[in-house]
Design a protein around this motif. Sequence first.
Motif, mmCIF file in Angstrom:
data_model
loop_
_atom_site.group_PDB
_atom_site.id
_atom_site.type_symbol
_atom_site.label_atom_id
_atom_site.label_comp_id
_atom_site.label_asym_id
_atom_site.label_seq_id
_atom_site.Cartn_x
_atom_site.Cartn_y
_atom_site.Cartn_z
ATOM 1 N N UNK A 69 0.285 -6.521 2.053
ATOM 2 C CA UNK A 69 1.368 -5.481 0.788
ATOM 3 C C UNK A 69 1.401 -4.014 1.667
ATOM 4 N N UNK A 70 2.641 -3.644 0.525
ATOM 5 C CA UNK A 70 2.590 -1.810 0.757
ATOM 6 C C UNK A 70 1.197 -1.215 0.873
ATOM 7 N N UNK A 71 0.786 -1.560 -0.526
ATOM 8 C CA UNK A 71 -0.634 -0.589 -0.993
ATOM 9 C C UNK A 71 -1.372 -1.473 -0.791
ATOM 10 N N UNK A 72 -2.541 -0.983 0.684
ATOM 11 C CA UNK A 72 -3.392 -2.085 1.080
ATOM 12 C C UNK A 72 -5.018 -1.308 0.328
ATOM 13 N N UNK A 73 -4.703 -0.469 -0.524
ATOM 14 C CA UNK A 73 -5.913 -0.240 -1.186
ATOM 15 C C UNK A 73 -6.719 -0.908 -1.984
ATOM 16 N N UNK A 74 -8.067 -1.372 -2.190
ATOM 17 C CA UNK A 74 -8.626 -1.875 -2.968
ATOM 18 C C UNK A 74 -8.452 -1.576 -4.013
ATOM 19 N N UNK A 75 -8.121 -2.251 -5.640
ATOM 20 C CA UNK A 75 -7.773 -1.772 -7.019
ATOM 21 C C UNK A 75 -8.930 -2.105 -7.729
ATOM 22 N N UNK A 76 -9.533 -1.373 -7.973
ATOM 23 C CA UNK A 76 -10.136 -1.503 -9.986
ATOM 24 C C UNK A 76 -10.180 -2.701 -10.841
ATOM 25 N N UNK A 77 -10.891 -2.967 -11.327
ATOM 26 C CA UNK A 77 -10.705 -3.626 -12.267
ATOM 27 C C UNK A 77 -10.190 -2.913 -13.607
ATOM 28 N N UNK A 78 -10.128 -1.947 -13.787
ATOM 29 C CA UNK A 78 -9.927 -0.862 -14.218
ATOM 30 C C UNK A 78 -8.609 -0.703 -14.111
ATOM 31 N N UNK A 110 -6.598 -9.963 -9.553
ATOM 32 C CA UNK A 110 -7.931 -9.238 -9.403
ATOM 33 C C UNK A 110 -8.132 -9.267 -7.871
ATOM 34 N N UNK A 111 -8.704 -10.569 -7.771
ATOM 35 C CA UNK A 111 -9.243 -10.990 -6.836
ATOM 36 C C UNK A 111 -8.776 -11.374 -5.344
ATOM 37 N N UNK A 112 -6.966 -12.405 -5.790
ATOM 38 C CA UNK A 112 -6.105 -12.607 -4.723
ATOM 39 C C UNK A 112 -5.417 -11.322 -4.179
ATOM 40 N N UNK A 113 -5.686 -10.323 -5.158
ATOM 41 C CA UNK A 113 -4.999 -9.083 -5.130
ATOM 42 C C UNK A 113 -5.839 -7.895 -3.861
ATOM 43 N N UNK A 114 -7.132 -7.836 -3.785
ATOM 44 C CA UNK A 114 -8.222 -7.444 -3.054
ATOM 45 C C UNK A 114 -8.484 -8.043 -2.251
ATOM 46 N N UNK A 115 -8.430 -9.643 -1.592
ATOM 47 C CA UNK A 115 -8.313 -9.983 -0.329
ATOM 48 C C UNK A 115 -7.813 -9.293 0.530
ATOM 49 N N UNK A 116 -8.344 -9.659 1.527
ATOM 50 C CA UNK A 116 -8.396 -8.684 2.589
ATOM 51 C C UNK A 116 -6.944 -9.306 3.304
ATOM 52 N N UNK A 117 -6.504 -10.334 3.537
ATOM 53 C CA UNK A 117 -5.312 -10.828 4.125
ATOM 54 C C UNK A 117 -4.027 -10.604 3.396
ATOM 55 N N UNK A 118 -4.595 -10.851 1.549
ATOM 56 C CA UNK A 118 -3.778 -9.985 0.989
ATOM 57 C C UNK A 118 -3.076 -8.647 1.143
ATOM 58 N N UNK A 119 -4.233 -7.235 0.588
ATOM 59 C CA UNK A 119 -3.990 -6.348 1.264
ATOM 60 C C UNK A 119 -3.303 -6.466 2.759
#
Length: 154
Positions: free
Chosen positions: A30-39, A18-27
């Motif tokens: 990505x095709x989906x640039x939204x911040x993802x919640x833990x849930x 999740x930390x990697x997925x929500x990293x600014x450069x990763x987003x």
Amino acid sequence: MKDIYLRPASLEDANVLLAWRNDTETRLASHNQDIISLEQHITWLEHSLAIPDKRQLWIAEIDGVAVGTCRADVVTDTTENVWELSWTVAPEMRGKGIAYRMLRAFITSFESSLMAQIKCENIASIKVADKLGFILKEEKEGVLFYSLPPFSKS
């Protein structure tokens, strides 16, 4: 250079993924640039781990430390199954050749054709795809579509 070890992802990897997925450069890449919640992430990860015949999710490690992840999702076309690849390198490990090394190890486990979609501005991933022998098929709306036939893997 130290060896990269690939292991299947597990629920214990949820926080780092999740930390990697929500990293600014990763987003941005990505095709989906939204911040993802833990849930949301836990739901996605549980589903992903439950469908190994349709999604492969692996963690790359060096000396027991997670440095990246690679994923393959099966895409069925009219003639064969093709696996679509995506990957993320831990932010602190970028620029060290990790993506190429982990993907080179990862793709050897596939007997099917592979593909990847890479945004035009993602120069690092474009270089990795080129170095691995992926062939650029087309560009559409800022996304490059690459393929790798099963017999031309590096």
